[in-house]
Design a protein around this motif. Structure first.
Motif, mmCIF file in Angstrom:
data_model
loop_
_atom_site.group_PDB
_atom_site.id
_atom_site.type_symbol
_atom_site.label_atom_id
_atom_site.label_comp_id
_atom_site.label_asym_id
_atom_site.label_seq_id
_atom_site.Cartn_x
_atom_site.Cartn_y
_atom_site.Cartn_z
ATOM 1 N N ILE A 14 34.574 18.125 5.812
ATOM 2 C CA ILE A 14 33.462 19.081 5.829
ATOM 3 C C ILE A 14 33.985 20.503 6.016
ATOM 4 O O ILE A 14 33.497 21.447 5.385
ATOM 5 N N ALA A 15 34.996 20.662 6.872
ATOM 6 C CA ALA A 15 35.584 21.993 7.066
ATOM 7 C C ALA A 15 36.175 22.512 5.760
ATOM 8 O O ALA A 15 36.095 23.710 5.459
ATOM 9 N N ALA A 16 36.767 21.618 4.962
ATOM 10 C CA ALA A 16 37.316 22.029 3.664
ATOM 11 C C ALA A 16 36.208 22.372 2.681
ATOM 12 O O ALA A 16 36.311 23.351 1.926
ATOM 13 N N ALA A 137 26.401 18.956 0.882
ATOM 14 C CA ALA A 137 25.357 19.811 1.452
ATOM 15 C C ALA A 137 25.973 20.945 2.259
ATOM 16 O O ALA A 137 25.498 22.088 2.204
ATOM 17 N N MET A 138 27.038 20.656 2.967
ATOM 18 C CA MET A 138 27.685 21.703 3.767
ATOM 19 C C MET A 138 28.374 22.736 2.884
ATOM 20 O O MET A 138 28.506 23.893 3.267
ATOM 21 N N VAL A 249 18.405 20.799 0.641
ATOM 22 C CA VAL A 249 17.500 19.806 1.246
ATOM 23 C C VAL A 249 17.762 18.424 0.649
ATOM 24 O O VAL A 249 17.815 17.415 1.362
ATOM 25 N N GLY A 250 17.941 18.380 -0.679
ATOM 26 C CA GLY A 250 18.164 17.110 -1.347
ATOM 27 C C GLY A 250 19.433 16.424 -0.890
ATOM 28 O O GLY A 250 19.462 15.195 -0.737
ATOM 29 N N ARG A 251 20.491 17.190 -0.661
ATOM 30 C CA ARG A 251 21.747 16.569 -0.243
ATOM 31 C C ARG A 251 21.671 16.042 1.184
ATOM 32 O O ARG A 251 22.214 14.976 1.479
ATOM 33 N N PHE A 252 21.021 16.773 2.067
ATOM 34 C CA PHE A 252 20.856 16.242 3.421
ATOM 35 C C PHE A 252 19.943 15.019 3.406
ATOM 36 O O PHE A 252 20.206 14.027 4.091
ATOM 37 N N SER A 253 18.872 15.070 2.613
ATOM 38 C CA SER A 253 17.975 13.911 2.516
ATOM 39 C C SER A 253 18.669 12.749 1.827
ATOM 40 O O SER A 253 18.475 11.588 2.202
ATOM 41 N N ILE A 301 19.065 16.655 -8.986
ATOM 42 C CA ILE A 301 20.458 16.862 -9.388
ATOM 43 C C ILE A 301 21.379 17.101 -8.205
ATOM 44 O O ILE A 301 22.597 16.981 -8.335
ATOM 45 N N SER A 302 20.825 17.404 -7.036
ATOM 46 C CA SER A 302 21.662 17.679 -5.869
ATOM 47 C C SER A 302 22.548 16.505 -5.501
ATOM 48 O O SER A 302 23.644 16.687 -4.966
#
Length: 380
Positions: A14-16, A137-138, A249-253, A301-302
């Motif tokens: 996630i940091a990358a 998402a990040m 929102v789509g990627r977190f969901s 598409i996310s």
């Protein structure tokens, strides 16, 4: 809680993802400055941006070797180099020099991108959990943060000589968090395993179509709202903004949905949502209806690209995971460069409404592709 747990499990990649997001969020927000400084027209500047894709193409060969040689240090060292490259646009005063700088940025960004996706896939295999959506998402979050920070610095009177080094420090700050243990790959007796080209073609096409749909809306949604629907400049700008918001929102969901469904199931549902959205946008009588369409498209598409990469990582042999993801990623990234041009040709020939309708036809190709993934013996 599922998202928080996913963030904890994949904190190193996630940091990358955030480092790469910071890089391109800053570049996007500084594009008007870079273009004005070298004094070129829109067409020439668009051709200059191809330097990014040329640099990215080197990732196909370099990333797997880099990953094997550097091991746990591949991500942080790659990010340190990316932070150094992020300062180079400061001296991009001429067309040839800026082209070379964009090639370097594309190459180092692609190097980090492939390895970080491979790391996510490795953690997914170890933890038996889907983590790709939350990582992507990040990236979206970091991209937005960098764009907003860059805009604020420009408003405060900062020039490139101050903005790019400041962003490089932010990118560099993520490097210490990227060190993670890497599972050793056991040597196998007999001939070396061959790359699963069928899997690469399948994953590459899915990711390519998802990224092409994203790129077309990013490039043409504002023009559709302003020219086709008679919206003002602010209304036009809200088109791509709606896409970016709903993609995050789509990627977190999608992270929560992926915990309950297979990658193939998520891709199919997301494709259906995206097709409905782009058709609504194509037929919209007002900007508000177009926003609804672009919002549904963004939600769909996310997750297509991340899930296509996750599918590739899960089905590829562990010894070839990075190489397979490298090839799928490069195929997918081509969508960001060819889609806007193809959309322009379609709009010129048939108008924007029919050009957006053609995006729906393109997305529909994903459904038969997922049938091949179901036949894999490791499909869950």
């Amino acid at each position: 809680m599922n998202v928080l747990s996913a963030l904890r499990l994949s904190r190193a990649p996630i940091a990358a993802f955030m480092a790469v997001g910071f890089t391109w969020g800053c570049i996007a927000a500084m594009a008007p400055v870079l273009k004005a400084r070298i004094g070129v027209d829109d067409a020439t500047f668009g051709l200059l941006l191809l330097g990014t894709s040329i640099g990215l193409s080197t990732t196909l060969y370099v990333a797997p070797r880099w990953d094997r040689r550097m091991g746990r240090w591949a991500l942080p060292v790659g990010t340190v180099m990316l932070a150094g490259a992020a300062m180079l646009p400061t001296v991009g005063y001429t067309v040839p020099l800026l082209f070379v700088i964009l090639m370097i940025l594309g190459g180092l960004s692609g190097l980090t991108d492939v390895v970080m996706n491979a790391r996510v896939s490795e953690v997914e295999a170890r933890e038996a959990r889907s983590l790709m959506n939350v990582n992507h998402a990040m990236f979206s979050v970091a991209y937005a943060i960098a764009a907003l920070l860059t805009g604020a610095m420009r408003e405060a009177g900062w020039g490139p000589a101050m903005i790019f080094p400041a962003m490089a420090l932010l990118i560099l700050a993520t490097a210490p968090f990227q060190v993670m243990s890497v599972s050793p790959t056991a040597d196998q007796d007999g001939p070396a395993p061959r790359l699963p080209f069928g899997l690469i073609a399948l994953g590459g096409l899915i990711v390519l179509i998802g990224f092409m749909a994203e790129a077309t809306v990013e490039s043409w949604s504002a023009l559709h709202i302003e020219r086709t629907l008679g919206g003002g400049a602010a209304e036009g700008a809200f088109g791509p903004a709606m896409l970016g918001l709903t993609m995050a929102v789509g990627r977190f969901s999608g992270q929560a949905v992926a915990a309950r469904l297979s990658e193939v199931g998520v891709i199919r549902i997301a494709t259906g949502c995206a097709i409905v959205g782009v058709l609504i946008a194509a037929a919209a009588p007002t900007p508000f209806v177009a926003y609804v369409g672009f919002g549904l498209l963004g939600l769909g598409i996310s997750v297509i690209g991340p899930m296509g990469l996750a599918l590739t990582g899960r089905l590829a042999p562990p010894a070839l995971r990075t190489a397979a993801i490298a090839r799928v990623a490069v195929i997918g990234f081509l969508g960001f460069f060819i889609a806007p041009a193809l959309m322009g040709l379609g709009a010129q020939a048939f108008g924007l409404r029919w050009a957006f309708a053609c995006v729906a036809l393109l997305l529909a190709v994903i459904w038969p592709l997922t049938r091949f993934a179901e036949r894999s013996p490791t499909h869950r």
